[in-house]
Enzyme design. Sequence first.
Site: not given
Ligand code: ADP
Ligand code: MG
Ligand code: MG
Length: 911
Positions: A29, A102, A111, A113, A369, A487, A652, A779, A798, A800-803, A865, A885
């Site tokens: 980010k 953030r 989502g 952290m 991203r 299995h 084999r 093996e 060859s 035989g990475t299981n064994d 294998c 291979y």
């Molecule tokens: P996540 O990684 O869970 O997407 P973010 O850090 O991106 O968390 O924050 C979630 C949301 O919060 C962002 O999508 C944005 O809409 C809002 N947000 C974060 N920072 C700001 C900011 N400086 N101004 C306005 N909205 C923000």
């Molecule tokens: Mg074997």
């Molecule tokens: Mg975000």
Amino acid sequence: MAQSAKYVYFFGPQGTEGNAGMVNLLGGKGANLAEMAGHPDLRLPVPAGFTITTEVCTHFMKHNAQYPEGLKAQVAEALAKVEAAMGMKFGDAGNPLLVSCRSGARRSMPGMMETVLNVGLCSKTIPGLIKKTNNPRFVYDAYRRLIMMYSDVVMEKAEGIEPAEGQGIRQQLERLMEALKHKKGYEKDTDLTAEDLQTLCEQFKGKVREVLGKPFPDDPQEQLWGGIGAVFKSWNGKRAVSYRRIEGIPDEWGTACNVQSMVFGNMGDNSATGVAFSRNPATGENKFYGEWLPNAQGEDVVAGIRTPNPLNIATKSEQNKHLPSLEEAAPALYKELDDIRIRLEKHYHDMQDIEFTIQEGKLWMLQCRVGKRTGTAALNIAMDMLGEKLIDEATAVLRVAPKQLDELLHPIMDPAAEKKAKPIASGLPAGPGAACGQIVFTSDDAVAWAKQGKQVILVREETNPEDVEGMRAAEGILTARGGMTSHAALVARGWGKCCIVGAGTIKIDVAAGVMKIGDKIWKQGDEVTLNGTRGLVYEGRLPLIDATENPRLQEFMKLVEKFRELGVRTNADTPRDAKLAREFGAEGIGLFRTEHMFYGEGSDEPLFVLRKMILSKTTAERQKALDELFVFFKRDIKGTLEAMDGLPVTIRLLDPPLHEFVPQEEEKQAELAKAVGITVEQIQERARELHETNPMMGHRGVRLGISYPEVTAMQVRAIFEAAAELIKAGKKPRPEIMVPVTCDVKELDVTKAVVDQVHAEVERQFGAKIEYLYGTMIEIPRACLLADKMARTAQFFSFGTNDLTQMGFGFSRDDIGGFLPTYLEKRILMADPFQTIDQEGIGQLIEMAVSKGRAVRPDLKVGICGEQGGDPDSVEFCFRTGLNYVSCSPYRVPIARLAAAQSSIKSKRAK
Ligand code: ADP
Ligand code: MG
Ligand code: MG
């Protein structure tokens, strides 16, 4: 005093310090915020801010939540720059700046952290902000959000408080808000007035003090550092930790913390917030795709409180078509955003996931991203971008993760239908794709029902080799017990069959013909649908979509072939599998197991003869049985050599678990006794003699042939005669004889004498020249240590990475279920070594064997294998180690081909 390291990087309209290349330090980010703000090609409107590095997080975690020296000063300095850029002051009574804290790690963990918005609102700054914006409703809305988020993230989660279900501070505050809305007869959050919100904030603060025993902080600096600390602590939050386990992200990385000026989407009807993808992440379609909400703050879009509006007319859906799109509501802003998406794609050369906010008609970019996408989307986007000349061929090949190919090779659940359905059980996603059908509880029923043209799902407590036929006949397999290497899982993956294992809540009563989940009952014949890619079980028949035969995929695989250097073969035991694998692009068979003829359909006769062979007391008896067995061996081998005409087939020599083949049931024993002309007691006595305490390390593999050379002679005769007959018919058989479970070259030499003799006999008899290779399966660790000696006789190895993994670790692969999960959870091992080669340990054995072997025989052919042959990381390891291979189950062949091509591209790029 020595100058401390740089911990803080500014980004803004001028003087941005970071860039997209600094992901490890700034997190994804932070690095991309810097890139968007600072790169001359972009210079997008990004609210100014700064990133505190991941190194601070790792320090913080190591030093009991203490910050490195010098951090406070660097933060103060960066904050002053932000204030200058935005023309506001943090904590100022008249013109207050608010910020967000953030999280953002190296790899995106969506989502997982925490983020806190509106930091800096307090009794001192509220009046000033009201005066400045002339919008008390907005200010109290922002304040109530701050209290909710901060008390939840900073005061509760970061403090490690684990409230009872439904009693989290956030939920308690939400209930207060609901109560107020109810009392006032409101429907939406936006109906709440300034006065309502002001009252609510007072109630919130009272509740926070009551529940958490501390007042809500009223000091901006305290809020700021509380937010920063909570972001760092959220790296070790429960969700984040389990996500890292699944995704294999190291604990040591840490997260960065981005402190950024707030911009507000909740300032009224000309403000908004939204999330978008530069192309459709589910299908890959090249259409700007997203959602937005007027008068809202970012969290509202993802939280699902309100149905978000569609971004544009082209991507409206059934759920949101009644809502105005941004394209319609604010065409100029939409155009600006659309231009940005095109610039971002040009700049990053990949599909982007972006977050934006509109504050009183001005657009701000908050995140970009590389967007996550399905396998289908990955393929389509790669091929489209290649066509658009946004990327080159090598990059296109790198754009589809090998694992994503799985999705493209099997029927899958219709995502729309799945969204609406609720799973009745879940287990491990052992075999990909989807399947639906009627429940049966035995292998025999599966076969019988399938013969009547019914689609069935085989539901078992667990499966064993005797279920093979039923598994083959079933559309999908569901077991209550077992793990990813059980299995059922192994077999299912091999066949590309949808399979879920270890669905622990399912109770099966085979006698009554029912399965129970909780107190609900399903009878034999009831329909279920499995999503093997996700491990979810649904009631009834849900729609599937067919993903194979995709011309896009074929085009893509052609590209893959341009780059691939490592060979890819398949493990196949039947002409049918061999043909299938050939269609998938296999260049030969790396493992053909003759034992296959003793399982499943048509196995009764050869199995009976094998049992006679095992039970024979004298060489003459044994020879008689072997002569009968010979017919089956030759038939099977010939069929497969023919299916693979022109390509090598590694056969084999027998490696059967003898004890498994002695019948246990009285009835079968009696039948066998009669046929062999001995008593049932004699059979039982022979069975007792054959019993081994540790059959895995018992009388198996080459040891069998050393004791009974006639067993080896029979097999190689079958191979050579099959080859000779094919040669006579104008074909090009390429047999490779592989001796299993060897630990010393003398085993190879003794066996070779038998092979040479039979070879000469058959050549003479048929008047044909039969070419073949003679080699060994590696093996046992001792074979690696002595690989130079082994290579004097062996023309190929060859692995035989299981064994090899089993013997190298001393882990019985049939019993790892008892402890391996704990090993993975405690991070003693980072991955299941039976699924992906343990490069650190077993990998050394392989490297040693390759270099010792090639030192003696430079043209030594080397392959692998084991199950790991289809695992992309293992494929890359094999490429780096110079193997010729990899060999894997048919459905994994395309995956291995792609992984091999990617390894070649990556290694060239690294040079
Ligand atoms: P996540 O990684 O869970 O997407 P973010 O850090 O991106 O968390 O924050 C979630 C949301 O919060 C962002 O999508 C944005 O809409 C809002 N947000 C974060 N920072 C700001 C900011 N400086 N101004 C306005 N909205 C923000
Ligand atoms: Mg074997
Ligand atoms: Mg975000």
